[in-house]
Structure formats: C-alpha cells, structure tokens
Motif scaffolding. Sequence first.
Motif, short mmCIF file in Angstrom:
data_model
loop_
_atom_site.label_atom_id
_atom_site.label_comp_id
_atom_site.label_asym_id
_atom_site.label_seq_id
_atom_site.Cartn_x
_atom_site.Cartn_y
_atom_site.Cartn_z
N LEU A 152 0.88 -1.16 0.00
CA LEU A 152 0.00 0.00 0.00
C LEU A 152 0.92 1.21 0.00
CD1 LEU A 152 -2.85 1.15 0.13
CD2 LEU A 152 -2.77 0.94 2.60
N THR A 153 1.05 1.87 -1.15
CA THR A 153 2.13 2.82 -1.35
C THR A 153 1.70 4.03 -2.17
OG1 THR A 153 4.36 3.03 -2.27
CG2 THR A 153 2.89 1.51 -3.37
N ALA A 154 2.51 5.06 -2.08
CA ALA A 154 2.30 6.24 -2.93
C ALA A 154 3.12 6.12 -4.22
CB ALA A 154 2.70 7.50 -2.18
N SER A 155 4.00 5.13 -4.31
CA SER A 155 4.92 5.01 -5.44
C SER A 155 4.24 4.45 -6.70
CB SER A 155 6.11 4.12 -5.10
OG SER A 155 6.92 3.93 -6.25
N THR A 156 4.35 5.21 -7.79
CA THR A 156 3.85 4.74 -9.08
C THR A 156 5.02 4.24 -9.94
OG1 THR A 156 4.01 6.98 -9.98
CG2 THR A 156 1.87 6.31 -9.07
N ASP A 157 6.20 4.13 -9.36
CA ASP A 157 7.41 3.70 -10.08
C ASP A 157 7.31 2.23 -10.48
OD1 ASP A 157 10.18 2.54 -10.31
OD2 ASP A 157 10.71 4.64 -10.04
N GLU A 158 7.47 1.95 -11.76
CA GLU A 158 7.36 0.57 -12.25
C GLU A 158 8.42 -0.34 -11.66
OE1 GLU A 158 6.89 0.19 -16.48
OE2 GLU A 158 5.30 1.70 -16.53
N ASP A 159 9.61 0.21 -11.35
CA ASP A 159 10.66 -0.60 -10.72
C ASP A 159 10.23 -1.04 -9.32
OD1 ASP A 159 12.26 -0.36 -12.97
OD2 ASP A 159 13.43 1.32 -12.17
N ALA A 186 4.86 -10.02 -3.15
CA ALA A 186 3.60 -9.31 -2.93
C ALA A 186 2.53 -9.83 -3.89
CB ALA A 186 3.79 -7.81 -3.11
N LYS A 187 1.31 -9.94 -3.39
CA LYS A 187 0.18 -10.39 -4.21
C LYS A 187 -0.66 -9.23 -4.70
CE LYS A 187 0.99 -14.75 -3.35
NZ LYS A 187 2.13 -15.24 -4.11
N GLY A 188 -0.41 -8.04 -4.14
CA GLY A 188 -1.15 -6.86 -4.54
C GLY A 188 -0.29 -5.62 -4.43
N TYR A 189 -0.66 -4.60 -5.19
CA TYR A 189 0.06 -3.32 -5.20
C TYR A 189 -0.99 -2.23 -5.35
CZ TYR A 189 4.04 -0.20 -6.17
OH TYR A 189 5.00 0.78 -6.10
N ILE A 190 -1.27 -1.52 -4.26
CA ILE A 190 -2.35 -0.54 -4.21
C ILE A 190 -1.76 0.84 -3.97
CG2 ILE A 190 -4.48 0.13 -3.04
CD1 ILE A 190 -4.65 -2.72 -1.93
N LEU A 191 -2.25 1.83 -4.69
CA LEU A 191 -1.81 3.21 -4.46
C LEU A 191 -2.62 3.82 -3.31
CD1 LEU A 191 -1.33 4.36 -8.15
CD2 LEU A 191 0.40 3.57 -6.51
N LYS A 192 -1.95 4.65 -2.52
CA LYS A 192 -2.57 5.21 -1.32
C LYS A 192 -3.76 6.12 -1.59
CE LYS A 192 1.06 4.79 2.11
NZ LYS A 192 1.96 5.49 3.03
N GLY A 193 -3.98 6.52 -2.83
CA GLY A 193 -5.13 7.35 -3.15
C GLY A 193 -6.42 6.56 -3.31
N VAL A 194 -6.38 5.26 -3.07
CA VAL A 194 -7.53 4.38 -3.26
C VAL A 194 -8.67 4.78 -2.30
CG1 VAL A 194 -6.74 2.64 -1.59
CG2 VAL A 194 -8.18 1.95 -3.50
N ALA A 195 -9.91 4.61 -2.76
CA ALA A 195 -11.08 4.85 -1.91
C ALA A 195 -11.24 3.70 -0.92
CB ALA A 195 -12.33 4.99 -2.76
#
Length: 128
Positions: free
Chosen positions: A83-90, A100-109
């Motif tokens: 659960l991160t703010a990083s949009t970096d593909e690396d 990790a089984k999931g990658y969620i951006l912190k802006g999620v509702a």
Amino acid sequence: MAEMIRIIVIDDHPLFREGVSYTLQAQPDFMVVAQGESLDDAVRLARECMPDVMLLDLNIPGGGINAAAAITAAAPAVKVIMLTASTDEDDLAAAMRAGAKGYILKGVAARELVGIVRSVWAGQGYVA
C-alpha cells in the motif's frame, strides 16, 4: 458468520496506519490483529500473529520490499499487499518479485481497498 480475515497494517505514518486500520476494522469479516511501522515490526508481527493479509508501505524503515521478501519466505501463507504512494514501475516489479500479491496506491477509496483486500485474500492478484 463469514470467516474472519485477519489483517496486519504496517506503515510509518501513524495517522494513515490508524485510518486504514479503522476503515478495515469496520468490516464485519475483517479483524486488524496488529499494527506496526518498520521492517522489524512487520516480520515479528507476521510470525507472532500469522495474519491472512498484511498491508505494507513501501517506504517503512528497513524497506517494504525487504519486509515483503522476509515475510513471504518465513510465512508463505501470509498474502502481502503493498500500500504505497509510489507509481514507479521498478518498485512495482521489485514488490512482485519479493512475493507481494497486490500493489495498491494510497489514493484508493475505502470501499475499493476493502474489495481489493477481499479479492487478494481469496487468491487473486491486484495491481493498481
């Protein structure tokens, strides 16, 4: 009653961590069993609590990628979601390599977060 999904939330920002925990705890089938703020907390709590799902921030002290790798090696049944703010593909690629089984951006509702946690718990992957 539905099976309880046991969750740990690891983030070094207390207000964010507590807000996520509060949001998840409001669900009748979710139980937040622990919270922490570092790699050491994440690994220790994964071993002690054996959660179903662990939400991990990428930028915790010690590193979220390192924590994901350590947890998936020590407790493969735990489904790690970054659960991160990083949009970096690396960062995304490193998280997936670490297990990790999931990658969620912190802006999620909140509603979307709840749905993603349920789907990853059920065995589906998720990438924002």
